[in-house]
Scaffold this motif. Structure first.
Motif, mmCIF file in Angstrom:
data_model
loop_
_atom_site.group_PDB
_atom_site.id
_atom_site.type_symbol
_atom_site.label_atom_id
_atom_site.label_comp_id
_atom_site.label_asym_id
_atom_site.label_seq_id
_atom_site.Cartn_x
_atom_site.Cartn_y
_atom_site.Cartn_z
ATOM 1 N N LYS A 1 30.445 80.350 19.336
ATOM 2 C CA LYS A 1 30.790 80.999 20.591
ATOM 3 C C LYS A 1 29.622 81.883 21.012
ATOM 4 O O LYS A 1 28.807 82.287 20.192
ATOM 5 C CB LYS A 1 32.053 81.853 20.436
ATOM 6 C CG LYS A 1 33.305 81.074 20.068
ATOM 7 C CD LYS A 1 34.530 81.954 20.148
ATOM 8 C CE LYS A 1 34.516 83.076 19.120
ATOM 9 N NZ LYS A 1 34.595 82.610 17.742
ATOM 10 N N GLY B 1 45.316 87.055 27.579
ATOM 11 C CA GLY B 1 44.839 87.687 26.368
ATOM 12 C C GLY B 1 43.759 88.710 26.688
ATOM 13 O O GLY B 1 43.561 89.098 27.841
ATOM 14 N N SER C 1 39.936 89.895 19.409
ATOM 15 C CA SER C 1 40.450 89.233 20.612
ATOM 16 C C SER C 1 41.873 88.767 20.383
ATOM 17 O O SER C 1 42.327 88.634 19.236
ATOM 18 C CB SER C 1 39.566 88.038 20.997
ATOM 19 O OG SER C 1 39.594 87.054 19.977
ATOM 20 N N GLN D 1 46.301 80.223 32.421
ATOM 21 C CA GLN D 1 44.930 80.503 32.857
ATOM 22 C C GLN D 1 44.841 80.887 34.329
ATOM 23 O O GLN D 1 43.965 81.630 34.726
ATOM 24 C CB GLN D 1 44.037 79.279 32.606
ATOM 25 C CG GLN D 1 43.789 78.963 31.139
ATOM 26 C CD GLN D 1 45.023 78.366 30.469
ATOM 27 O OE1 GLN D 1 45.713 77.538 31.062
ATOM 28 N NE2 GLN D 1 45.300 78.784 29.256
ATOM 29 N N THR E 1 39.711 90.473 25.156
ATOM 30 C CA THR E 1 38.562 90.410 24.252
ATOM 31 C C THR E 1 37.897 91.780 24.211
ATOM 32 O O THR E 1 37.687 92.402 25.257
ATOM 33 C CB THR E 1 37.536 89.361 24.719
ATOM 34 O OG1 THR E 1 38.173 88.085 24.801
ATOM 35 C CG2 THR E 1 36.375 89.266 23.735
ATOM 36 N N THR F 1 42.758 88.342 16.498
ATOM 37 C CA THR F 1 41.756 87.694 15.667
ATOM 38 C C THR F 1 40.526 88.586 15.605
ATOM 39 O O THR F 1 39.985 88.979 16.642
ATOM 40 C CB THR F 1 41.360 86.331 16.254
ATOM 41 O OG1 THR F 1 42.530 85.505 16.342
ATOM 42 C CG2 THR F 1 40.325 85.637 15.382
ATOM 43 N N ALA G 1 44.300 85.588 22.109
ATOM 44 C CA ALA G 1 44.242 84.416 22.981
ATOM 45 C C ALA G 1 45.331 84.456 24.038
ATOM 46 O O ALA G 1 46.367 85.124 23.878
ATOM 47 C CB ALA G 1 44.381 83.148 22.144
ATOM 48 N N ASP G 2 45.099 83.744 25.160
ATOM 49 C CA ASP G 2 46.136 83.574 26.170
ATOM 50 C C ASP G 2 47.342 82.864 25.563
ATOM 51 O O ASP G 2 47.199 82.018 24.683
ATOM 52 C CB ASP G 2 45.607 82.745 27.346
ATOM 53 C CG ASP G 2 44.537 83.472 28.144
ATOM 54 O OD1 ASP G 2 44.372 84.684 27.942
ATOM 55 O OD2 ASP G 2 43.878 82.815 28.970
ATOM 56 N N SER H 1 52.077 89.180 19.901
ATOM 57 C CA SER H 1 50.803 88.491 19.703
ATOM 58 C C SER H 1 50.192 88.863 18.368
ATOM 59 O O SER H 1 50.515 89.900 17.782
ATOM 60 C CB SER H 1 49.811 88.850 20.817
ATOM 61 O OG SER H 1 50.319 88.489 22.077
ATOM 62 N N PRO I 1 35.971 84.078 25.380
ATOM 63 C CA PRO I 1 37.223 83.980 26.134
ATOM 64 C C PRO I 1 37.280 85.024 27.245
ATOM 65 O O PRO I 1 36.891 86.173 27.054
ATOM 66 C CB PRO I 1 38.307 84.253 25.061
ATOM 67 C CG PRO I 1 37.594 84.940 23.959
ATOM 68 C CD PRO I 1 36.195 84.418 23.964
#
Length: 451
Positions: free
Chosen positions: A75, A347, A412, A275, A349, A396, A414-415, A393, A192
């Motif tokens: 990434k 989400g 982060s 999204q 970040t 990570t 995630a969505d 949630s 992300p």
């Protein structure tokens, strides 16, 4: 630290990492273990110039090599370790006698192309078998690291290399190469990005047929937006079309006639998605039918909150290191608490960037009293992230590795269909200080951005 109510992007000075050290100048990123993914072997013409002291003619001939990377799908912000193996070279022993074992040190460069340009410096260990007079120099292995800064395919091609021998005299055999073929490729994915679309309602409840004023933000400017009622994961018959203005804001009036409607969402495209859609804003249709005498209807509303963060302490004090020895100055960031009370699908970040460390000295350019600096890339961290009990949630932690001015992910989420919770983010940090760095305090600024 400062937070701003309702803000969906938070950026502030996170802390000044202070190091009281007795150790020296700039430090390059540490080399890591070689990659394990096999890559293609390549051959390219080289021109090897022996040291002048050797009295040998230049050597023209092919070099065979192989590049490997430890992560073919990183990434943006990740650190990638590259291994450069020279398995055959036209360079020969530059001295007239046997070259002993373990006196050959290789250095080289790798050329980046495609989505990211630049060079990677690689260095090998002083490790070789004895080489007879006039014989070719042996195979060598070199490693180095670079930080991914752009998404897309990144190509890697072998570049020139230098074979340094330290027996009797310090001698360099330099092998130049032009137009070398690509030997390795990797594909980097972008960090992300949070979905910042959200809606708020002018009223949280109403009778069947009541028009509700809808205000939306975070949509693509000029995009077509659908505002619709929701009942759980399904849409109801309540729907109206709107258009986002040049700032991405949406204003609409939604008649709510379907008694099944329990929330309102807005989205771009043909259907709602995590999204391109907002989180649900709660709405209750109040039944207009009269209640039996002596009874009352009770309505409770759950309101959306914000994405915010707080931090324990604003300074990071690293351990001291001795002058002359250098080494690792370790410490820990102040724990960060991220609270996501938006109740939607987006989400988040948390990214950190660090400046160079500035130490003793100071004066106008050319005065000879410029501050001593340690590169920000010399600071690495090992993040951790824990979700509080009851959080829907899971978070990570970012990858362990250098932080640097390009930045790295600290944590982060995630969505998902429904995101939220309270999270504790922490990290141990280590600054690699070179030997004989002038004594004194070295400071840098670590900035965190939550989005």
């Amino acid at each position: 630290m400062r937070t701003r109510a309702g803000s969906r992007r938070w950026s502030a000075v996170f802390g000044a990492a202070v190091l009281v050290a007795a150790a020296g100048a700039a430090l390059s990123a540490p080399a890591a273990a070689g990659g394990e993914e096999p890559q293609g072997r390549v051959e390219f013409p080289t021109y090897c110039l022996p040291p002048q002291e050797a009295g040998l003619p230049p050597a023209d001939g092919p070099t065979t090599a192989r590049l490997t990377v430890d992560d073919p799908a990183p990434k943006v912000g990740d650190t990638v370790t590259v291994t450069y193996q020279v398995t055959g070279t036209p360079a020969v022993n530059p001295i007239g006698t046997e070259l002993p074992a373990d006196v050959l040190t290789p250095t080289g460069r790798i050329l980046l192309g495609g989505a990211q340009s630049g060079e990677v410096t690689v260095v090998g260990a002083k490790r070789n078998d004895p080489v007879q007079p006039g014989a070719g120099l042996p195979a060598v292995t070199m490693t180095g690291t670079f930080t991914v800064t752009s998404p897309g395919e990144i190509t890697l091609a072998p570049g020139s290399y230098t074979l340094h021998t330290s027996h009797l005299l310090d001698l360099d055999t330099t092998c130049s190469a032009t137009g070398t073929p690509v030997s390795a490729r990797l594909t980097a994915t972008p960090l992300p990005r949070a979905n910042l679309r959200s809606v708020s309602l002018g009223a949280a409840y109403g009778k069947p047929g009541a028009e509700v004023r809808i205000t939306g933000v975070g949509f693509a400017p000029g995009s077509a937006v659908t505002v619709a009622g929701r009942a759980g994961a399904a849409e109801t018959t309540d729907r109206v079309a709107a258009t986002a203005d040049e700032r991405g804001a949406v204003l609409a009036e939604l008649p709510v006639t379907d008694r099944a409607t329990t929330a309102v969402v807005a989205y771009e495209g043909r259907a709602w998605s995590a999204q391109q859609g907002s989180g649900p804003a709660a709405y209750t249709v109040v039944d207009a039918a009269p209640l039996p005498q002596g009874t009352q209807k009770v309505t409770a509303v759950v309101e959306q909150g914000a994405l915010s963060m707080t931090q324990a302490g604003e300074a990071i004090a690293l351990a001291a290191v001795p002058y002359g020895e250098g080494g690792a100055a370790s410490g820990r960031i102040g724990a960060v608490t991220v609270k996501d009370a938006r109740g939607g699908p987006a989400g988040w970040t948390l990214i950190g960037k660090v400046t160079d460390f500035t130490g003793p000295g100071g004066g106008p350019p050319g005065s000879g009293r410029e501050p001593v600096r340690i590169p920000g890339a010399s600071l690495s961290w090992t993040p951790s992230c824990t979700a509080a009990d009851g959080s829907p949630s899971r978070c990570t932690a970012g990858s362990a590795g250098p932080v640097g001015p390009e930045g790295a992910v600290l944590a982060s989420v995630a969505d998902a269909a429904l995101v939220g919770g309270t999270f504790t983010v922490d990290a141990t940090v280590t600054l690699r200080v070179p030997p004989y760095t002038p004594p004194g305090a070295y400071t840098a600024v670590l900035t965190l951005t939550l989005s």
